[in-house]
Design an enzyme around this catalytic site. Structure first.
Site, short mmCIF file in Angstrom:
data_model
loop_
_atom_site.label_atom_id
_atom_site.label_comp_id
_atom_site.label_asym_id
_atom_site.label_seq_id
_atom_site.Cartn_x
_atom_site.Cartn_y
_atom_site.Cartn_z
N GLU A 160 -9.61 0.21 7.94
CA GLU A 160 -9.52 -1.37 8.12
C GLU A 160 -10.45 -2.06 7.32
OE1 GLU A 160 -6.49 -1.22 8.94
OE2 GLU A 160 -6.23 0.95 9.92
N TYR A 217 -0.18 6.13 1.04
CA TYR A 217 -1.50 6.33 1.35
C TYR A 217 -2.35 7.62 0.83
CZ TYR A 217 -0.38 3.41 5.64
OH TYR A 217 -0.19 2.56 6.51
ZN LIG Z 1 -3.86 0.73 5.81
#
Ligand SMILES: [Zn+2]
Length: 638
Positions: free
Chosen positions: A327, A412
């Site tokens: 994050e 990702y």
């Molecule tokens: Zn993320």
């Protein structure tokens, strides 16, 4: 965002399956927004909202400052979903009698909501006179409905403290429109200010400047001075306490959780320092963490200045804090340089997984980071095995689909491997220099895949010719699967794990002798690579030795419960039920529901547990689980 829903790709109800639309995709066109961004662009947002925790309603006014790009435009089109619009006015200086100094005249403007689309919601169309002025200010008086998909209203019983109600938002990707009428597209960036009025015994926090010393009085004001996309506007209201963890870091959490959270996330300042050294200055002043109740649907949400984090990463030993590195890394990739549309999501998430790995290496060492990289690759491989070829590409076609239900490991982990490949080919130092330049060049901008590849070509490929060709870049972006020359992570720490597993399966190593001081990542590798079938005796043996059924580590438990379900290991089911009811993090529970649905008795169990768990789930989790356990009904309901 950290979601990683393994292999879950759902076609939306009543719409053609992915790839059915054969017309070419227009790069940069946001297929998930109605906003007429070629005519108006929001530059600043002012919120004045009342949060009624009892009545579960947000109501009030949003002011939108818009740059007018087209003097002839006579309609402003905004995104809404499940919102009640009461009134729309426009700030005017052209009205008779408005000449007195500082006098603001608000003129009512006709508006209507278009017929709703079940994914996109309803376009809010506001009629405006044409104008040569460069800017417009619009005010919308509105309130939310109980169906607002971005809002979760928790009763006191659903919180850790159990005394006060709680609200939090989760807007990525297209949920902001369910609590604010606006141009809900990541290619529009705006600064914002907010006034939040709520009960005097709770605290409000936002993805903005927060003042931890503010008196608890029900009146809170926020400023976000940097221009951000709509999906990063975030709000939480509850019985929150604050604990500092560093000069520019701290933790907000419900009182019973704040101490453990501050301890778990004590390394946050070191992570920021590592990020700054690698990728340039941290440009958001402070980095605080808000720990949410367990129903929070994602691992973490990179709301700027205040990441929202699931409590399931608090394992007591910092073993799951890569979510924080992730994050935080979004402060560069995602929040500073943002995907222009959800097709370009890999620019947010692939970059962030790469940056996460670099930060983890810097703070916790190569061994830990390489284990996490291998686990990521294993997860990607499981996803690729399930995904259709058209969903294995980085720049994915999301037309007619809900981008919130199509998250997989591809943007990702495959995105990360693309950057690892470039770093390996051009050398770490050159690639780091390129990345710093990239973040500077596109700072506070939203860009497309095509803009990235052009920048990459000009600033890396063409500068060091003969290293990587354009066709290789095109293959990474547009082709399914992994290119044959991908540079894959390896970890020496998993070899003894593989040996131990094999010996235990062969019956030559008793369960009690497996552990040699293994860390979480080794246990995950141990459990995730078990054969399809294990006996109840084998599982009982492991469980007695290591207490997996009652592990304190929510991610190890998830891997364990996959074995429990697959092998119908009855002693695990009571705790499995508690787990599914207690946690709303999609990464952890969706694979379990998916596995349960593979057998009739599992499906019966899943439905029974879901009925109990549903009131505690975020609407986004509800939608995802319903699509798993009752796909036919999920399609018919819209
Ligand atoms: Zn993320």
């Amino acid at each position: 965002m950290r979601v990683r829903v393994a292999g879950l790709v759902l076609a939306c109800a009543g719409l053609p399956a992915a790839g059915a639309d054969l017309s070419p995709i227009e790069a940069g066109l946001d297929y998930h927004s109605y906003a007429n961004v070629d005519q108006f662009r929001t530059t600043h947002i002012e919120l004045d909202l009342r949060v009624d925790l009892e009545g579960k309603v947000i109501s009030g006014i949003v002011g939108l400052e818009l740059k007018r790009l087209d003097p002839r435009a006579t309609q402003l089109v905004l995104d809404t979903k499940d919102l009640m619009i009461n009134d729309v006015t426009q700030k005017s200086t052209d009205v008779l009698g408005a000449t007195a100094k500082n006098q603001t005249i608000w003129v009512s403007r006709p508006f209507h909501l278009e017929k709703p689309d079940h994914i996109l919601g309803s376009a809010l169309v506001i009629d405006l006179p044409p104008s040569r002025k460069p800017a417009e200010i619009i005010r919308i008086d509105y309130e939310t409905l109980p169906t607002a998909a971005a809002l979760q209203w928790l009763t006191p019983k659903q919180t850790a403290g159990r005394h006060k109600a709680f609200l939090y938002t989760q807007s990525e990707p297209i949920g902001a429109r369910t609590w604010i009428p606006l141009q809900d597209t990541p290619q529009v960036r705006a600064t914002y200010k907010a006034r939040i009025h709520t009960a005097s015994d709770v605290v409000a926090v936002m993805s903005a400047e927060n003042d931890p010393t503010h008196k608890r009085n029900g009146e809170y004001a926020f400023v976000m001075p940097q221009a951000i996309p709509s999906y990063l506007i975030a709000l939480a209201v509850g019985d929150l306490a604050f604990k500092e963890t560093g000069p520019r870091t701290g933790v907000y959490a419900e009182k019973p959780a704040v101490k453990a959270a501050a301890k778990e996330f004590a390394d946050t300042e070191s992570m920021i320092a590592a990020g700054e050294k690698l990728f340039g200055p941290y440009r958001w002043t402070r980095y605080d963490i808000l720990v949410l109740p367990p129903s929070f649907p994602v691992g973490g949400m990179e709301n700027p200045r205040l990441s929202f984090i699931t409590p399931t990463v608090i394992a007591g030993d910092k073993s799951l804090v890569s979510v924080i590195a992730h994050e935080l890394a979004h402060s560069w990739s995602g929040n500073l340089v943002t995907n222009a549309t959800w097709r370009d999501l890999w620019l947010n998430e692939g970059f962030t997984d790469y940056l996460e790995g670099r930060i983890m290496t810097a703070v916790y060492g190569e061994q830990r980071a390489s284990m996490e990289a291998v686990l990521g690759l294993e997860s990607l491989r499981r996803d690729l095995a399930k995904l259709k070829p058209q969903d294995q590409v980085l720049a994915i076609d999301l037309r007619d689909r809900d981008p919130g239900l199509v998250f997989s490991d591809v943007p990702y982990q495959k995105g990360r491997l693309f950057l690892e490949y470039l770093a390996a080919k051009f050398g770490r130092e050159r690639f780091d220099g390129f990345l710093r330049g990239y973040f500077d060049h596109f700072a506070f901008k939203s860009i497309t895949t095509e803009q990235f590849t052009q920048y990459l070509t000009e600033n890396l490929l063409d500068r060091f010719p003969g290293t990587v060709g354009r066709e290789q870049i095109a293959a990474w972006v547009n082709d399914p699967g992994l290119p044959a020359d991908a540079v894959l992570p390896v970890s020496s720490a998993f070899a003894p794990v593989d040996d131990a597993r094999a010996a235990w399966l062969a019956g030559t190593l008793p369960a009690k002798q497996i552990d040699h001081g293994w860390v979480t990542q080794q246990w995950l590798h141990f459990l995730d690579n078990m054969p399809a079938v294990l006996s109840a005796a084998q599982l009982g043996d492991l469980d007695r030795a290591y207490g997996f059924t009652n592990s304190r580590n929510a991610v190890i438990e998830r891997s364990w419960f996959e074995l429990v379900i697959r092998n119908n290991y009855q002693p695990g089911f009571a705790r499995l039920q508690e787990y599914l009811i207690g946690i709303g993090r999609r990464l952890l529970i969706e694979p379990l529901y998916t596995d349960l649905m593979k057998t009739p008795s599992g499906a019966e169990f899943a439905k029974r547990v879901y009925a109990k768990a549903r009131p505690g789930y975020h609407p986004e989790t509800v939608a995802a689980i319903e699509a798993i356990i009752n796909p036919a009904a999920a399609e018919g309901s819209e």
